[in-house]
Design a protein around this motif. Structure first.
Motif, PDB file in Angstrom:
ATOM      1  N   UNK A   4       0.835  -1.198   0.000  1.00 43.09           N
ATOM      2  CA  UNK A   4       0.000   0.000   0.000  1.00 43.09           C
ATOM      3  C   UNK A   4       0.871   1.250   0.000  1.00 43.09           C
ATOM      4  N   UNK A   5       0.349   2.309  -0.591  1.00 39.50           N
ATOM      5  CA  UNK A   5       1.088   3.572  -0.638  1.00 39.50           C
ATOM      6  C   UNK A   5       1.295   4.105   0.771  1.00 39.50           C
ATOM      7  N   UNK A   6       2.496   4.581   1.021  1.00 39.60           N
ATOM      8  CA  UNK A   6       2.854   5.121   2.330  1.00 39.60           C
ATOM      9  C   UNK A   6       3.398   6.535   2.153  1.00 39.60           C
ATOM     10  N   UNK A  34       9.132   1.764  -3.984  1.00 38.42           N
ATOM     11  CA  UNK A  34       8.327   2.461  -5.005  1.00 38.42           C
ATOM     12  C   UNK A  34       6.965   2.905  -4.505  1.00 38.42           C
ATOM     13  N   UNK A  35       6.496   2.328  -3.402  1.00 41.71           N
ATOM     14  CA  UNK A  35       5.194   2.729  -2.853  1.00 41.71           C
ATOM     15  C   UNK A  35       5.296   3.960  -1.961  1.00 41.71           C
ATOM     16  N   UNK A 102       1.512   8.992   7.286  1.00 45.25           N
ATOM     17  CA  UNK A 102       1.343   7.853   8.187  1.00 45.25           C
ATOM     18  C   UNK A 102       2.441   7.767   9.245  1.00 45.25           C
ATOM     19  N   UNK A 103       3.536   8.512   9.029  1.00 43.05           N
ATOM     20  CA  UNK A 103       4.654   8.480   9.977  1.00 43.05           C
ATOM     21  C   UNK A 103       5.535   9.684   9.718  1.00 43.05           C
ATOM     22  N   UNK A 322       6.878   0.301  10.235  1.00 45.35           N
ATOM     23  CA  UNK A 322       5.833   0.502  11.243  1.00 45.35           C
ATOM     24  C   UNK A 322       4.529   0.994  10.611  1.00 45.35           C
ATOM     25  N   UNK A 323       4.661   1.815   9.568  1.00 50.99           N
ATOM     26  CA  UNK A 323       3.455   2.308   8.891  1.00 50.99           C
ATOM     27  C   UNK A 323       2.738   1.165   8.175  1.00 50.99           C
TER      28      UNK A 323
END
Length: 343
Positions: A4-6, A34-35, A102-103, A322-323
């Motif tokens: 998933x995109x982060x 790449x995400x 997300x982080x 962690x994300x």
């Protein structure tokens, strides 16, 4: 399956070196993941040309947010919290708080980062205090997670119990350990050893079914693969961390010095180079650079202020892991279950 995109927010200006370290580390992370999308906060003009020179795919995943202020390394946490609301550190945390990232990762002032993170993100309900945690090498297959590393110098038994839960969740989610072995750091392994808060924490942990508690360990057991998570107060944990880092640097310098003394030692070093590189990779402090501030309603990773670009990259990598594993949510769920079970 595509990850998933982060989105990670980075304090571009933090640490002793700022953009000359943080930007190359960011680019390295973008190439490997790449995400990943990065939001860099600070003086964007310092890296704008470098970003424009990157591959278009990489450059398109970098957003620059110009910040008019920065937290100095020697600034008092209370002053930074009150006066640095437009700093790159504060706005980085606000991006996590509002869900745009997300982080976040910073190499800036540790005290200011902890104060701002506590104020902006708040702790997970049921937790008293956040804890700084980092992984360290062991003689076994897995790394060991040590906490607290300095967020709270004095801890009571209940806080140590909460640290054990958070450390166990982190080890299971990030390191993939099914039932992490959790231990309390003590001056001896016998039941009669230790201060009152450690003895009481030992009692609480033995009654808990949520933690795979194995008892006390001493300082020399941290690196023996005896436990996956070692819990202690922030004063002791910080001393243990800094001592181990100093020892690792001493060993690396000693090997370099001895291997270059004369032609014979240089020859032996050349023959043993593959082995020496493997040992160096194991003990090199750079790859253990990221320290996570656990217990908050968001992911915050602290890098050493004097970190190199490679070391700062490892802090970014910790934040990504962690994300992906949604560590704060897993800790929240576990804490809620523990509170329901306990009287």
């Amino acid at each position: 399956m595509t990850p998933a995109r982060i989105t990670i927010a980075l304090d571009l200006m933090g640490g002793d070196h700022g953009p000359p370290v943080t930007f190359p580390a960011a680019v390295k992370a973008l190439h490997k993941f790449p995400e990943l999308r990065l939001i860099l906060l600070g003086d964007g003009e310092l890296v704008a040309d470098q970003r424009n020179a990157l591959d278009p795919d990489v450059a398109s995943r970098i957003e620059l947010i110009h910040c008019t202020d920065n937290v100095a390394n020697d600034e008092r946490p209370t002053v930074a919290l009150r006066n640095k609301k437009e700093s790159s550190m504060r706005r980085m945390l606000e991006l996590v708080e509002c869900g745009k990232a997300q982080a976040c990762v910073s190499a800036g002032n540790t005290g200011a980062l902890m104060a701002m993170a506590y104020y902006v993100l708040k702790t997970i309900p049921g937790l008293d205090r956040p804890a700084l945690v980092s992984s360290m090498p062991t003689a076994g297959q897995h790394k060991v997670f040590l906490l607290d590393l300095g967020a709270n110098v004095n801890c009571n038994a209940e806080t140590l119990f909460q640290y054990a839960i958070m450390g166990s969740v982190l080890a299971s989610q990030v390191a993939g350990i099914e039932r992490p072995r959790v231990a309390l750091l003590n001056v001896g392994e016998e039941d009669i050893k230790g201060n009152e808060q450690v003895k009481l924490a030992d009692h609480i942990l033995r009654e808990s079914k949520r933690v795979n508690y194995i008892g006390y360990v001493e300082g020399d057991d941290i690196f023996t693969d005896h436990a996956d998570v070692v819990v202690t107060d922030g004063f002791t944990g910080n001393v243990a961390l800094k001592s181990s880092e100093g020892l690792a640097k001493l060993v690396i310098r000693a090997v370099k010095r001895v291997s270059s003394e004369n032609w014979y030692t240089r020859f032996l070093a050349a023959v043993a180079m593959p082995l020496l590189k493997k040992v160096y990779h194991t003990v090199n402090p750079d790859q253990y650079n990221g320290a996570s501030l656990l217990g908050l309603r968001g992911i915050v990773v602290k890098s050493h202020g004097n970190a190199s670009a490679d070391a700062f990259y490892y802090a970014i990598e910790d934040a990504i892991k962690e994300a992906h594993q949604q560590v704060p949510e897993k800790i929240k769920t576990t804490i809620e279950s523990v509170l329901m079970e306990r009287p």
